[in-house]
Motif scaffolding. Structure first.
Motif, PDB file in Angstrom:
ATOM      1  N   ARG A 103      36.777  41.110  38.329  1.00 21.83           N
ATOM      2  CA  ARG A 103      37.885  42.020  38.031  1.00 21.83           C
ATOM      3  C   ARG A 103      39.176  41.325  38.408  1.00 21.83           C
ATOM      4  N   PRO A 124      43.382  40.967  38.591  1.00 21.22           N
ATOM      5  CA  PRO A 124      44.560  41.837  38.684  1.00 21.22           C
ATOM      6  C   PRO A 124      45.477  41.630  37.475  1.00 21.22           C
ATOM      7  N   CYS A 138      44.085  38.058  49.569  1.00 23.20           N
ATOM      8  CA  CYS A 138      43.538  36.998  48.722  1.00 23.20           C
ATOM      9  C   CYS A 138      43.072  35.805  49.557  1.00 23.20           C
ATOM     10  N   GLU A 155      41.829  33.157  48.376  1.00 18.99           N
ATOM     11  CA  GLU A 155      41.929  31.932  47.582  1.00 18.99           C
ATOM     12  C   GLU A 155      43.342  31.365  47.565  1.00 18.99           C
ATOM     13  N   ALA A 169      45.728  32.556  45.897  1.00 24.75           N
ATOM     14  CA  ALA A 169      46.101  32.573  44.474  1.00 24.75           C
ATOM     15  C   ALA A 169      47.374  33.366  44.210  1.00 24.75           C
ATOM     16  N   ILE A 170      47.899  34.067  45.246  1.00 26.06           N
ATOM     17  CA  ILE A 170      49.093  34.893  45.033  1.00 26.06           C
ATOM     18  C   ILE A 170      50.230  34.365  45.900  1.00 26.06           C
ATOM     19  N   CYS A 220      42.215  32.084  40.989  1.00 29.54           N
ATOM     20  CA  CYS A 220      41.701  33.449  41.179  1.00 29.54           C
ATOM     21  C   CYS A 220      40.208  33.518  40.854  1.00 29.54           C
ATOM     22  N   LEU A 221      39.423  34.118  41.747  1.00 29.89           N
ATOM     23  CA  LEU A 221      37.981  34.292  41.520  1.00 29.89           C
ATOM     24  C   LEU A 221      37.651  35.683  40.985  1.00 29.89           C
ATOM     25  N   ALA A 222      38.668  36.482  40.728  1.00 30.83           N
ATOM     26  CA  ALA A 222      38.487  37.811  40.126  1.00 30.83           C
ATOM     27  C   ALA A 222      37.658  38.749  41.003  1.00 30.83           C
ATOM     28  N   CYS A 223      37.978  38.735  42.299  1.00 35.44           N
ATOM     29  CA  CYS A 223      37.257  39.616  43.220  1.00 35.44           C
ATOM     30  C   CYS A 223      37.856  41.020  43.279  1.00 35.44           C
ATOM     31  N   GLY A 224      39.108  41.166  42.865  1.00 34.90           N
ATOM     32  CA  GLY A 224      39.760  42.482  42.836  1.00 34.90           C
ATOM     33  C   GLY A 224      40.324  42.941  44.169  1.00 34.90           C
ATOM     34  N   CYS A 266      42.956  42.055  45.858  1.00 33.43           N
ATOM     35  CA  CYS A 266      44.421  42.220  45.922  1.00 33.43           C
ATOM     36  C   CYS A 266      44.849  43.546  45.319  1.00 33.43           C
TER      37      CYS A 266
HETATM   38  S1  SF4 Z   1      41.373  38.953  42.347  1.00 29.84           S
HETATM   39 FE1  SF4 Z   1      40.736  38.071  44.337  1.00 29.84          FE
HETATM   40  S2  SF4 Z   1      40.975  35.854  44.068  1.00 29.84           S
HETATM   41 FE2  SF4 Z   1      42.099  36.818  42.389  1.00 29.84          FE
HETATM   42  S3  SF4 Z   1      44.205  36.943  43.110  1.00 29.84           S
HETATM   43 FE3  SF4 Z   1      43.209  38.901  43.650  1.00 29.84          FE
HETATM   44  S4  SF4 Z   1      42.402  38.630  45.731  1.00 29.84           S
HETATM   45 FE4  SF4 Z   1      42.913  36.587  44.916  1.00 29.84          FE
END
Ligand code: SF4
Ligand code: SF4
Ligand code: SF4
Length: 269
Positions: free
Chosen positions: A138, A140, A157, A159, A161-162, A178-182, A184
Motif C-alpha cells: 500500500r 501513500p 518510515c 526506509e 523514503a520521506i 518506498c516498500l509500500a508498507c503504508g 506513513c
Molecule cells: S509506505 Fe512505508 S516505506 Fe513507503 S514511504 Fe510510507 S512508511 Fe516509507
C-alpha cells in the motif's frame, strides 16, 4: 488444541517451511485418537507416516500465508481474499496427477508448486524463497489537505523514503526507496497522506536447495485482479515447461521473465 511441552519442543525443530502443515497433521492425528492435547505419540505417528509414505502427504501445490489475518497490526487489506482465490484456482489444476506423470520415483513435498503470501513487506512467511511470492502493498499518495509539518510520517518510515524540506508545504516521497508498507499514511494526522496504489508486489522463482536464489520482483504494484491473473500465468508456465520435477525458479532461469508480460486491461501501477 493444546500441546504438551515435549511435543511443542519437537515441533520447534521441524523446518519452518513445512512447520505449519506438519502442525496441522499432528493435530489431526491427535483428534483422530480422541485426544484433547497433542503428545509425542502423535508427533511420532506423523513422523513415521511422513518417512514411509511422503507421497501421500503431497497435494501438488501449497498456498501459505503469514499470520496477518489473525490480527497483526501491520496487515494491509487489499479487498480480496487472495489465499482463498488461489486455493480454488490451484485445486482445479490436478497438479498432483500432473507431477506424478513427470517425476521419476515417488513425489516429495519439494515437487509441489508453492505460493506464499505475506500481508506486509515484513514478509514473515518468507515469500522471497518460494515459487511465487506475493507481498501485500500500500503506497501513500499526497492529497491537497495541508501538511502541518509534524514529521510523523518521517518518523514512521523505516526506509528513509520521506523528506520534508524546511520551507516545503508538503513532504517528498521517494518511491524508489518506498516498500509500500503504508505506515506513513497511518501516522499522518491531517490526511495529507492517503492510500494510493494498493495490491501486491510479486516475486518469481525463489527457492532453497542446492542452488538457492531469491525470487525476482516484477516491477510495480499489481492490483488484486492482475495478481490473480499473473498467478495463473505462472502456473500455466510451470505446467508447460517443467522437466523431471524442477522448481519454478529453474524454469524461469531457462525461459526468462518476459513470458509474464503485462496483461492488457489489468492494473499494474
Ligand atoms: S509506505 Fe512505508 S516505506 Fe513507503 S514511504 Fe510510507 S512508511 Fe516509507
Ligand atoms: S508479514 Fe506483516 S502482516 Fe504478516 S504476520 Fe508478518 S508483520 Fe504481520
Ligand atoms: S504529511 Fe502528515 S504526517 Fe507528514 S509531516 Fe505532514 S501532516 Fe505530518
Amino acid at each position: 488444541m493444546q500441546w504438551n511441552d515435549e511435543a511443542e519442543e519437537a515441533m520447534s525443530r521441524v523446518p519452518f517451511f513445512v512447520r505449519k502443515r506438519v502442525r496441522k497433521r499432528v493435530e489431526e492425528e491427535a483428534e483422530s485418537r480422541g485426544a484433547n492435547e497433542v503428545a509425542m505419540a502423535h508427533v511420532h505417528a506423523c513422523r513415521q507416516r511422513f518417512m514411509t509414505n511422503q507421497e501421500a502427504e503431497v497435494k501438488g501445490y501449497q498456498v501459505e500465508s503469514c499470520f496477518g489475518s489473525t490480527g497483526c497490526p501491520n496487515r494491509i487489506e487489499t479487498g480480496l481474499d487472495l489465499a482463498a482465490a488461489l486455493e480454488q484456482e490451484l485445486a482445479g489444476r490436478n497438479l498432483k496427477e500432473f507431477l506424478k506423470a513427470r517425476v521419476n520415483g515417488p513425489l516429495k513435498l519439494h515437487h509441489e508448486f508453492r505460493i506464499t503470501l505475506a500481508d506486509c513487506p515484513n514478509g514473515c512467511s518468507r515469500p522471497q524463497i518460494t515459487d511465487l511470492g506475493l507481498i501485500a502493498a500500500r503506497r501513500p499518495r499526497l492529497t491537497e489537505n495541508p501538511c502541518s509539518g509534524c514529521g510523523s510520517c518521517l518518523a514512521a518510515c523505516q526506509e528513509g523514503a520521506i523528506t520534508l524540506a524546511p520551507d516545503a508545504d508538503y513532504p517528498t516521497i521517494d518511491f524508489a526507496q518506498c516498500l509500500a508498507c503504508g505506515h506513513c499514511l497511518n501516522a499522518c494526522p491531517t490526511g495529507t497522506l492517503d492510500t494510493g496504489a494498493t495490491g501486491y508486489r510479486i516475486l518469481i522463482g525463489g527457492k532453497l536447495g542446492r542452488h538457492p536464489q531469491l525470487g525476482r520482483e516484477l516491477p510495480g504494484i499489481h492490483g488484486p485482479a492482475a495478481t490473480l491473473a499473473i498467478a495463473r500465468q505462472c502456473v500455466d508456465h510451470f505446467l508447460t515447461h517443467t522437466q523431471r520435477g524442477e522448481r519454478f525458479g529453474e524454469i524461469i532461469n531457462r525461459t526468462g521473465l518476459d513470458v509474464l508480460a503485462p496483461i492488457p486491461g489489468l492494473d499494474r501501477v
